[in-house]
Design an enzyme around this catalytic site. Structure first.
Site, PDB file in Angstrom:
ATOM      1  N   ASP A   1      11.504  33.079 -23.938  1.00  0.00           N
ATOM      2  CA  ASP A   1      12.518  33.292 -24.985  1.00  0.00           C
ATOM      3  C   ASP A   1      13.913  33.476 -24.404  1.00  0.00           C
ATOM      4  O   ASP A   1      14.166  34.406 -23.630  1.00  0.00           O
ATOM      5  CB  ASP A   1      12.153  34.514 -25.832  1.00  0.00           C
ATOM      6  CG  ASP A   1      10.897  34.291 -26.652  1.00  0.00           C
ATOM      7  OD1 ASP A   1      10.349  33.168 -26.609  1.00  0.00           O
ATOM      8  OD2 ASP A   1      10.458  35.235 -27.332  1.00  0.00           O
TER       9      ASP A   1
ATOM     10  N   ASP B   1      10.362  33.473 -17.742  1.00  0.00           N
ATOM     11  CA  ASP B   1      10.287  33.965 -19.108  1.00  0.00           C
ATOM     12  C   ASP B   1      10.553  32.780 -20.034  1.00  0.00           C
ATOM     13  O   ASP B   1      11.112  31.755 -19.610  1.00  0.00           O
ATOM     14  CB  ASP B   1      11.335  35.064 -19.297  1.00  0.00           C
ATOM     15  CG  ASP B   1      11.485  35.500 -20.736  1.00  0.00           C
ATOM     16  OD1 ASP B   1      10.456  35.793 -21.381  1.00  0.00           O
ATOM     17  OD2 ASP B   1      12.629  35.525 -21.227  1.00  0.00           O
TER      18      ASP B   1
END
Length: 354
Positions: free
Chosen positions: A111, A109
């Site tokens: 963020d 991922d």
């Protein structure tokens, strides 16, 4: 019983050798199958055959990935869109001196996992600098980012609305213009936001010959440029539809958030022939539980409270790189450096005394 031409009930003169018989039997079985298909149970029509094919594919996808066929198709759309956006599937080539561990990959991922905070606000700031929108149009996005900063966790509805708002900002703009902007954003505003610890984890996978993919809700162009700069294999992100090099304001496939990431990873695994049991996924958010649950190894990085609890419950590793930043903010880097040297000196002294 003839000693030359028969063996038991087998008559070699009639049917030949056992190999001849097997070939004849195989041919007969083939003829029987064709007879049944053509006369006894012939295909009804093209529609029913399509339904039969979809049913077979549904069963296969469900058994391998635990997905409905429509979800898998959505993932394929996202992956296909990523390929078209990049012009190539892999944005970086593996080091020729590193033996590749075929079938193994790591999914990261972006963020708050790879970079500090949300990539949406960095992207929005870049759009604002290039006059893609006016101040009043960015206020809802700014409010969502403030919530993210204060709570430290993602809200699925906020993420979806934010990405859709960004689509409106780029509607009617050229793909080339956005790519140029994304290069500027990554080089000038995202590199400094990387979590060094997470980057080291990714580098370990690269050194082991694994593929490394970013799987993010951020616009695919931004994610792919970031992946290229970092030497990762590639990136899958939210894909904005473009016609003749101009954005239409519509999405292709899913917004890659929550279940959308799982769909895309399943499609990616199928295309790249990845063994998900040998793959690793990294995320900070409970919203990525579907992706984390589908791989052999899941790691919670800078996790929100719900993901931390789930990781502890499932026995997943937790890597929190925020503690050093918090300590630096509370005590200052000089004090931390002094403490570090003091502890190191104490350990050296203890070891010499042994």
């Amino acid at each position: 019983m003839s000693s030359d031409s028969t063996f038991g009930n087998w008559d070699f003169e009639t049917v030949g050798t056992p190999e001849d018989f097997l070939a004849s039997w195989s041919s007969t079985r083939g003829n029987l199958r064709r007879f049944l298909e053509d006369h006894a149970i012939p295909p009804i029509d093209e529609k029913t055959q399509r339904l039969a094919g979809e049913a077979a594919a549904t069963q296969a996808v469900a058994s391998i990935y635990g997905l409905e066929l429509d979800d898998f198709h959505a993932g394929v759309d996202s992956v296909t869109g990523a390929i078209e956006a990049a012009g190539a599937f892999h944005v970086s080539s593996p080091d020729p001196d590193v033996p590749q561990d075929i079938g193994a990959a790591a999914f990261f991922d972006v963020d708050n996992t790879l970079i500090q905070g949300s990539s949406l606000i960095v992207f929005a700031q870049g759009l604002f600098r290039k006059k893609f929108f006016k101040v009043r149009e960015i206020l809802p996005v700014a409010w969502k980012q403030l919530k993210f900063k204060v709570t430290g966790s993602e809200n699925a509805e906020d993420v979806a609305q934010g990405r859709l708002q960004a689509l409106e900002f780029i509607k009617g703009r050229s793909v080339a213009e956005l790519v140029e902007l994304c290069e500027e954003i990554v080089d000038n505003h995202m590199a400094e936001k990387l979590w060094p610890g997470t980057k080291q984890l990714a580098d370990m996978h690269i050194a082991a010959g694994h593929q490394v993919w970013l799987v993010s809700a951020t616009p695919v162009q931004l994610a792919q440029i970031l992946a290229k700069r970092l030497g990762f294999t590639g990136a899958i992100g939210t894909v904005a539809e473009a016609k003749d090099g101009i954005f239409t304001g519509r999405l292709v496939g899913d917004i890659l958030h929550g279940p959308g990431k799982r769909h895309a990873v399943a499609a990616l695994a199928s295309i790249e022939k990845l063994d998900l049991a040998r793959c690793t996924a990294y995320s900070d958010s409970i919203n990525d539980l579907p992706m984390l649950s589908m791989v052999g190894t899941a790691v919670a990085v800078n996790p929100d409270k719900k993901l931390r609890a789930e990781a502890i419950k499932r026995g997943w590793a937790v890597r929190d790189f925020r503690s050093l930043r918090k300590a630096a903010r509370a005590y200052g880097l000089p004090a931390l450096a002094t403490a570090a040297f003091s502890v190191t000196g104490w350990r050296i002294k203890k070891s010499l005394q042994k």
